[in-house]
Structure formats: structure tokens, C-alpha cells
Design a protein around this motif. Structure first.
Motif, mmCIF file in Angstrom:
data_model
loop_
_atom_site.group_PDB
_atom_site.id
_atom_site.type_symbol
_atom_site.label_atom_id
_atom_site.label_comp_id
_atom_site.label_asym_id
_atom_site.label_seq_id
_atom_site.Cartn_x
_atom_site.Cartn_y
_atom_site.Cartn_z
ATOM 1 N N ILE A 87 0.858 -1.177 0.000
ATOM 2 C CA ILE A 87 0.000 0.000 0.000
ATOM 3 C C ILE A 87 0.894 1.226 0.000
ATOM 4 C CG2 ILE A 87 -1.752 1.285 1.266
ATOM 5 C CD1 ILE A 87 -2.640 -1.416 2.456
ATOM 6 N N GLY A 88 0.725 2.060 -1.017
ATOM 7 C CA GLY A 88 1.484 3.293 -1.091
ATOM 8 C C GLY A 88 0.650 4.447 -0.574
ATOM 9 N N GLU A 89 1.280 5.341 0.133
ATOM 10 C CA GLU A 89 0.562 6.476 0.690
ATOM 11 C C GLU A 89 1.274 7.760 0.291
ATOM 12 O OE1 GLU A 89 0.515 7.627 5.051
ATOM 13 O OE2 GLU A 89 -1.467 6.723 4.793
ATOM 14 N N THR A 90 0.489 8.736 -0.116
ATOM 15 C CA THR A 90 1.031 10.047 -0.456
ATOM 16 C C THR A 90 0.385 11.081 0.451
ATOM 17 O OG1 THR A 90 -0.694 10.522 -2.071
ATOM 18 C CG2 THR A 90 1.265 9.359 -2.890
ATOM 19 N N ASP A 91 0.888 12.287 0.406
ATOM 20 C CA ASP A 91 0.279 13.358 1.200
ATOM 21 C C ASP A 91 -1.182 13.561 0.803
ATOM 22 O OD1 ASP A 91 2.618 13.783 2.593
ATOM 23 O OD2 ASP A 91 3.293 15.401 1.264
ATOM 24 N N GLU A 92 -1.458 13.496 -0.492
ATOM 25 C CA GLU A 92 -2.834 13.679 -0.983
ATOM 26 C C GLU A 92 -3.747 12.555 -0.504
ATOM 27 O OE1 GLU A 92 -6.245 15.082 -2.604
ATOM 28 O OE2 GLU A 92 -4.351 16.134 -2.303
ATOM 29 N N SER A 93 -3.282 11.315 -0.584
ATOM 30 C CA SER A 93 -4.126 10.203 -0.137
ATOM 31 C C SER A 93 -4.376 10.297 1.372
ATOM 32 C CB SER A 93 -3.505 8.857 -0.502
ATOM 33 O OG SER A 93 -2.328 8.608 0.230
ATOM 34 N N ARG A 94 -3.373 10.729 2.121
ATOM 35 C CA ARG A 94 -3.547 10.885 3.564
ATOM 36 C C ARG A 94 -4.588 11.968 3.857
ATOM 37 N NH1 ARG A 94 1.777 11.550 6.131
ATOM 38 N NH2 ARG A 94 1.800 9.303 5.913
ATOM 39 N N ARG A 95 -4.562 13.075 3.114
ATOM 40 C CA ARG A 95 -5.562 14.145 3.306
ATOM 41 C C ARG A 95 -6.969 13.636 2.993
ATOM 42 N NH1 ARG A 95 -1.327 17.567 1.611
ATOM 43 N NH2 ARG A 95 -1.779 17.196 -0.581
ATOM 44 N N ARG A 96 -7.101 12.851 1.925
ATOM 45 C CA ARG A 96 -8.424 12.309 1.580
ATOM 46 C C ARG A 96 -8.929 11.362 2.660
ATOM 47 N NH1 ARG A 96 -6.791 11.326 -4.343
ATOM 48 N NH2 ARG A 96 -6.040 9.459 -3.358
ATOM 49 N N ILE A 97 -8.046 10.545 3.189
ATOM 50 C CA ILE A 97 -8.436 9.621 4.259
ATOM 51 C C ILE A 97 -8.908 10.405 5.481
ATOM 52 C CG2 ILE A 97 -7.513 7.971 5.943
ATOM 53 C CD1 ILE A 97 -5.742 6.901 3.628
ATOM 54 N N GLN A 98 -8.170 11.448 5.840
ATOM 55 C CA GLN A 98 -8.550 12.247 7.000
ATOM 56 C C GLN A 98 -9.880 12.966 6.765
ATOM 57 O OE1 GLN A 98 -4.937 14.492 7.366
ATOM 58 N NE2 GLN A 98 -4.042 13.060 8.823
ATOM 59 N N ALA A 99 -10.095 13.458 5.549
ATOM 60 C CA ALA A 99 -11.367 14.125 5.230
ATOM 61 C C ALA A 99 -12.519 13.128 5.290
ATOM 62 C CB ALA A 99 -11.294 14.780 3.863
ATOM 63 N N ASP A 100 -12.306 11.927 4.745
ATOM 64 C CA ASP A 100 -13.341 10.890 4.802
ATOM 65 C C ASP A 100 -13.648 10.513 6.238
ATOM 66 O OD1 ASP A 100 -13.521 10.800 2.052
ATOM 67 O OD2 ASP A 100 -12.360 8.962 1.829
ATOM 68 N N ARG A 101 -12.611 10.385 7.046
ATOM 69 C CA ARG A 101 -12.790 10.027 8.454
ATOM 70 C C ARG A 101 -13.577 11.110 9.181
ATOM 71 N NH1 ARG A 101 -7.438 9.321 10.610
ATOM 72 N NH2 ARG A 101 -7.462 7.358 9.474
ATOM 73 N N ALA A 102 -13.260 12.369 8.907
ATOM 74 C CA ALA A 102 -13.963 13.475 9.569
ATOM 75 C C ALA A 102 -15.437 13.493 9.168
ATOM 76 C CB ALA A 102 -13.291 14.802 9.224
ATOM 77 N N ALA A 103 -15.715 13.273 7.880
ATOM 78 C CA ALA A 103 -17.105 13.263 7.407
ATOM 79 C C ALA A 103 -17.869 12.091 8.027
ATOM 80 C CB ALA A 103 -17.143 13.180 5.889
ATOM 81 N N TYR A 104 -17.240 10.924 8.066
ATOM 82 C CA TYR A 104 -17.886 9.753 8.651
ATOM 83 C C TYR A 104 -18.160 9.985 10.129
ATOM 84 C CZ TYR A 104 -18.548 5.122 10.571
ATOM 85 O OH TYR A 104 -19.048 4.054 11.258
#
Length: 62
Positions: free
Chosen positions: A7-24
Motif C-alpha cells: 500500500i502506497g501512501e502520499t500526502d494527498e491520499s492521507r488528506r483524503r483519508i482524514q477528510a473521509d474520516r472526519a465526514a464519517y
């Protein structure tokens, strides 16, 4: 046959994960708040999402 999951992670993917987590979390808090307001939630500590729970792991001997 052996497999590897990489699994590769970038700054952008990390931001999307955090945004999804906040919305959830916001949606979840609204739902659980509705249950609590209706008197249908007893002992909500069982649904705590911020606490890290230790994993149960068993070692398999080969």
C-alpha cells in the motif's frame, strides 16, 4: 504461491483519508446523538471510537 500486499501512501491520499474520516465521524455522531436523545443508548462508552483497543494475536507455530 506467495502474495504481498503493498500500500502506497502520499500526502494527498492521507488528506483524503482524514477528510473521509472526519465526514464519517460527523455522520456517526449525529446518528449516535439521535439514539441517545431518544433514550435508546445505554452505556455509550462501548461505542467509543477514539480509544485504541489492543489486538488479540495468536502466534502460529510452523
Amino acid at each position: 504461491m506467495k502474495y504481498a500486499l503493498v500500500i502506497g501512501e502520499t500526502d494527498e491520499s492521507r488528506r483524503r483519508i482524514q477528510a473521509d474520516r472526519a465526514a464519517y465521524r460527523k455522520e456517526y455522531e449525529g446518528w449516535i446523538g439521535g439514539l441517545a436523545a431518544a433514550g435508546k443508548l445505554v452505556g455509550g462508552e462501548a461505542l467509543e471510537t477514539e480509544r485504541n483497543v489492543p489486538l488479540n494475536r495468536t502466534a502460529r507455530q510452523t
